[in-house]
Write a protein that holds these residues in place. Structure first.
Motif, PDB file in Angstrom:
ATOM      1  N   VAL A   5       0.850  -1.185   0.000  1.00 48.92           N
ATOM      2  CA  VAL A   5       0.000   0.000   0.000  1.00 48.92           C
ATOM      3  C   VAL A   5       0.887   1.237   0.000  1.00 48.92           C
ATOM      4  O   VAL A   5       1.614   1.490   0.966  1.00 48.92           O
ATOM      5  CB  VAL A   5      -0.946   0.029   1.211  1.00 48.92           C
ATOM      6  CG1 VAL A   5      -1.788   1.300   1.179  1.00 48.92           C
ATOM      7  CG2 VAL A   5      -1.832  -1.206   1.226  1.00 48.92           C
ATOM      8  N   GLU A   6       0.790   1.998  -1.100  1.00 48.39           N
ATOM      9  CA  GLU A   6       1.565   3.238  -1.202  1.00 48.39           C
ATOM     10  C   GLU A   6       0.781   4.407  -0.619  1.00 48.39           C
ATOM     11  O   GLU A   6      -0.458   4.408  -0.616  1.00 48.39           O
ATOM     12  CB  GLU A   6       1.897   3.563  -2.659  1.00 48.39           C
ATOM     13  CG  GLU A   6       2.702   2.519  -3.403  1.00 48.39           C
ATOM     14  CD  GLU A   6       1.841   1.627  -4.265  1.00 48.39           C
ATOM     15  OE1 GLU A   6       2.339   1.091  -5.265  1.00 48.39           O
ATOM     16  OE2 GLU A   6       0.648   1.472  -3.939  1.00 48.39           O
ATOM     17  N   SER A   7       1.514   5.404  -0.171  1.00 46.04           N
ATOM     18  CA  SER A   7       0.903   6.643   0.305  1.00 46.04           C
ATOM     19  C   SER A   7       1.920   7.762   0.155  1.00 46.04           C
ATOM     20  O   SER A   7       3.112   7.514  -0.085  1.00 46.04           O
ATOM     21  CB  SER A   7       0.465   6.516   1.763  1.00 46.04           C
ATOM     22  OG  SER A   7       1.571   6.253   2.602  1.00 46.04           O
ATOM     23  N   GLY A   8       1.428   8.992   0.293  1.00 43.50           N
ATOM     24  CA  GLY A   8       2.325  10.138   0.268  1.00 43.50           C
ATOM     25  C   GLY A   8       2.292  10.960  -1.002  1.00 43.50           C
ATOM     26  O   GLY A   8       2.940  12.004  -1.081  1.00 43.50           O
ATOM     27  N   GLY A   9       1.564  10.504  -2.001  1.00 40.07           N
ATOM     28  CA  GLY A   9       1.484  11.272  -3.225  1.00 40.07           C
ATOM     29  C   GLY A   9       0.643  12.529  -3.048  1.00 40.07           C
ATOM     30  O   GLY A   9       0.019  12.738  -2.004  1.00 40.07           O
ATOM     31  N   GLY A  10       0.651  13.369  -4.071  1.00 39.01           N
ATOM     32  CA  GLY A  10      -0.144  14.587  -4.004  1.00 39.01           C
ATOM     33  C   GLY A  10       0.333  15.600  -5.011  1.00 39.01           C
ATOM     34  O   GLY A  10       1.077  15.289  -5.936  1.00 39.01           O
ATOM     35  N   ALA A  23       3.862   0.481   2.505  1.00 37.95           N
ATOM     36  CA  ALA A  23       3.718  -0.426   3.640  1.00 37.95           C
ATOM     37  C   ALA A  23       3.377  -1.823   3.142  1.00 37.95           C
ATOM     38  O   ALA A  23       2.430  -1.998   2.364  1.00 37.95           O
ATOM     39  CB  ALA A  23       2.624   0.080   4.572  1.00 37.95           C
ATOM     40  N   ALA A  24       4.152  -2.799   3.589  1.00 34.25           N
ATOM     41  CA  ALA A  24       3.941  -4.177   3.164  1.00 34.25           C
ATOM     42  C   ALA A  24       3.240  -4.978   4.255  1.00 34.25           C
ATOM     43  O   ALA A  24       3.407  -4.699   5.440  1.00 34.25           O
ATOM     44  CB  ALA A  24       5.275  -4.826   2.820  1.00 34.25           C
ATOM     45  N   SER A  25       2.496  -5.979   3.823  1.00 30.63           N
ATOM     46  CA  SER A  25       1.750  -6.807   4.772  1.00 30.63           C
ATOM     47  C   SER A  25       2.644  -7.812   5.482  1.00 30.63           C
ATOM     48  O   SER A  25       2.203  -8.436   6.448  1.00 30.63           O
ATOM     49  CB  SER A  25       0.622  -7.552   4.048  1.00 30.63           C
ATOM     50  OG  SER A  25       1.158  -8.388   3.027  1.00 30.63           O
ATOM     51  N   GLY A  26       3.865  -7.959   5.022  1.00 35.59           N
ATOM     52  CA  GLY A  26       4.807  -8.863   5.639  1.00 35.59           C
ATOM     53  C   GLY A  26       6.223  -8.439   5.320  1.00 35.59           C
ATOM     54  O   GLY A  26       6.442  -7.400   4.690  1.00 35.59           O
ATOM     55  N   GLY A 109       1.958  -2.513  -5.802  1.00 34.72           N
ATOM     56  CA  GLY A 109       0.941  -1.772  -5.087  1.00 34.72           C
ATOM     57  C   GLY A 109      -0.048  -1.170  -6.067  1.00 34.72           C
ATOM     58  O   GLY A 109       0.077  -1.326  -7.283  1.00 34.72           O
ATOM     59  N   GLN A 110      -1.028  -0.454  -5.520  1.00 37.83           N
ATOM     60  CA  GLN A 110      -2.074   0.114  -6.364  1.00 37.83           C
ATOM     61  C   GLN A 110      -1.636   1.432  -6.998  1.00 37.83           C
ATOM     62  O   GLN A 110      -2.291   1.919  -7.922  1.00 37.83           O
ATOM     63  CB  GLN A 110      -3.352   0.337  -5.539  1.00 37.83           C
ATOM     64  CG  GLN A 110      -3.411   1.625  -4.726  1.00 37.83           C
ATOM     65  CD  GLN A 110      -2.473   1.637  -3.525  1.00 37.83           C
ATOM     66  OE1 GLN A 110      -1.884   0.633  -3.148  1.00 37.83           O
ATOM     67  NE2 GLN A 110      -2.323   2.798  -2.909  1.00 37.83           N
ATOM     68  N   GLY A 111      -0.555   2.005  -6.507  1.00 33.80           N
ATOM     69  CA  GLY A 111      -0.040   3.245  -7.053  1.00 33.80           C
ATOM     70  C   GLY A 111      -0.503   4.465  -6.295  1.00 33.80           C
ATOM     71  O   GLY A 111      -1.577   4.480  -5.690  1.00 33.80           O
ATOM     72  N   THR A 112       0.317   5.502  -6.342  1.00 36.30           N
ATOM     73  CA  THR A 112      -0.043   6.789  -5.751  1.00 36.30           C
ATOM     74  C   THR A 112       0.326   7.880  -6.751  1.00 36.30           C
ATOM     75  O   THR A 112       1.405   7.853  -7.349  1.00 36.30           O
ATOM     76  CB  THR A 112       0.648   7.001  -4.390  1.00 36.30           C
ATOM     77  OG1 THR A 112       0.181   8.206  -3.785  1.00 36.30           O
ATOM     78  CG2 THR A 112       2.171   7.062  -4.506  1.00 36.30           C
ATOM     79  N   GLN A 113      -0.588   8.824  -6.930  1.00 35.45           N
ATOM     80  CA  GLN A 113      -0.402   9.862  -7.944  1.00 35.45           C
ATOM     81  C   GLN A 113       0.459  10.995  -7.404  1.00 35.45           C
ATOM     82  O   GLN A 113       0.223  11.501  -6.303  1.00 35.45           O
ATOM     83  CB  GLN A 113      -1.769  10.423  -8.368  1.00 35.45           C
ATOM     84  CG  GLN A 113      -1.694  11.537  -9.392  1.00 35.45           C
ATOM     85  CD  GLN A 113      -1.297  11.050 -10.769  1.00 35.45           C
ATOM     86  OE1 GLN A 113      -1.846  10.069 -11.277  1.00 35.45           O
ATOM     87  NE2 GLN A 113      -0.343  11.744 -11.393  1.00 35.45           N
ATOM     88  N   VAL A 114       1.436  11.384  -8.199  1.00 36.98           N
ATOM     89  CA  VAL A 114       2.266  12.552  -7.903  1.00 36.98           C
ATOM     90  C   VAL A 114       2.085  13.551  -9.044  1.00 36.98           C
ATOM     91  O   VAL A 114       2.287  13.210 -10.214  1.00 36.98           O
ATOM     92  CB  VAL A 114       3.747  12.168  -7.761  1.00 36.98           C
ATOM     93  CG1 VAL A 114       4.616  13.414  -7.655  1.00 36.98           C
ATOM     94  CG2 VAL A 114       3.948  11.271  -6.549  1.00 36.98           C
TER      95      VAL A 114
END
Length: 118
Positions: A5-10, A23-26, A109-114
């Protein structure tokens, strides 16, 4: 396979900074490599940065000196610090785990847009 799960884009202005997290599940850092790829509209997915199991890093030519990949083994989290951002850095950024065969195989991951724009 692990979930990513990616985060932090914007949206950021040219010259600004962002830090992406994955963040990885394992546990993922015992695999061949983990990394970040990006895909802009109408373009192929390309390598941004990659870190191997042993800690060696490599970067795409267009981001060398501006982006830094890092990891936190205890948190199973991969990071991408992006500085001096340019409009051409605009893309969807994907986290990737390489189990040994390289992209397009592995976990994504699903991707995060920058978006880099004034």
């Amino acid at each position: 396979q692990v979930q990513l799960v990616e985060s932090g884009g914007g949206l950021v202005q040219p010259g600004g900074s962002l830090r992406l997290s994955c963040a990885a599940s394992g546990s993922i850092f015992s695999f061949t490599a983990t990394g970040w790829y990006r895909q802009a509209p109408g373009k192929q997915r390309e390598l941004v940065a990659r870190i191997t199991r042993g800690g060696m890093t490599n970067y795409g030519d267009s981001v060398k000196g501006r982006f830094t990949i890092s990891r936190d083994n205890a948190k199973n989290t991969l990071y991408l610090q992006m500085n001096s951002l340019k409009p051409e850095d605009t893309a969807v950024y994907y986290c990737h785990v390489d189990y040994g065969l390289g992209p397009p195989f592995g976990s994504w991951g699903q991707g995060t847009q920058v978006n880099v724009s004034s």
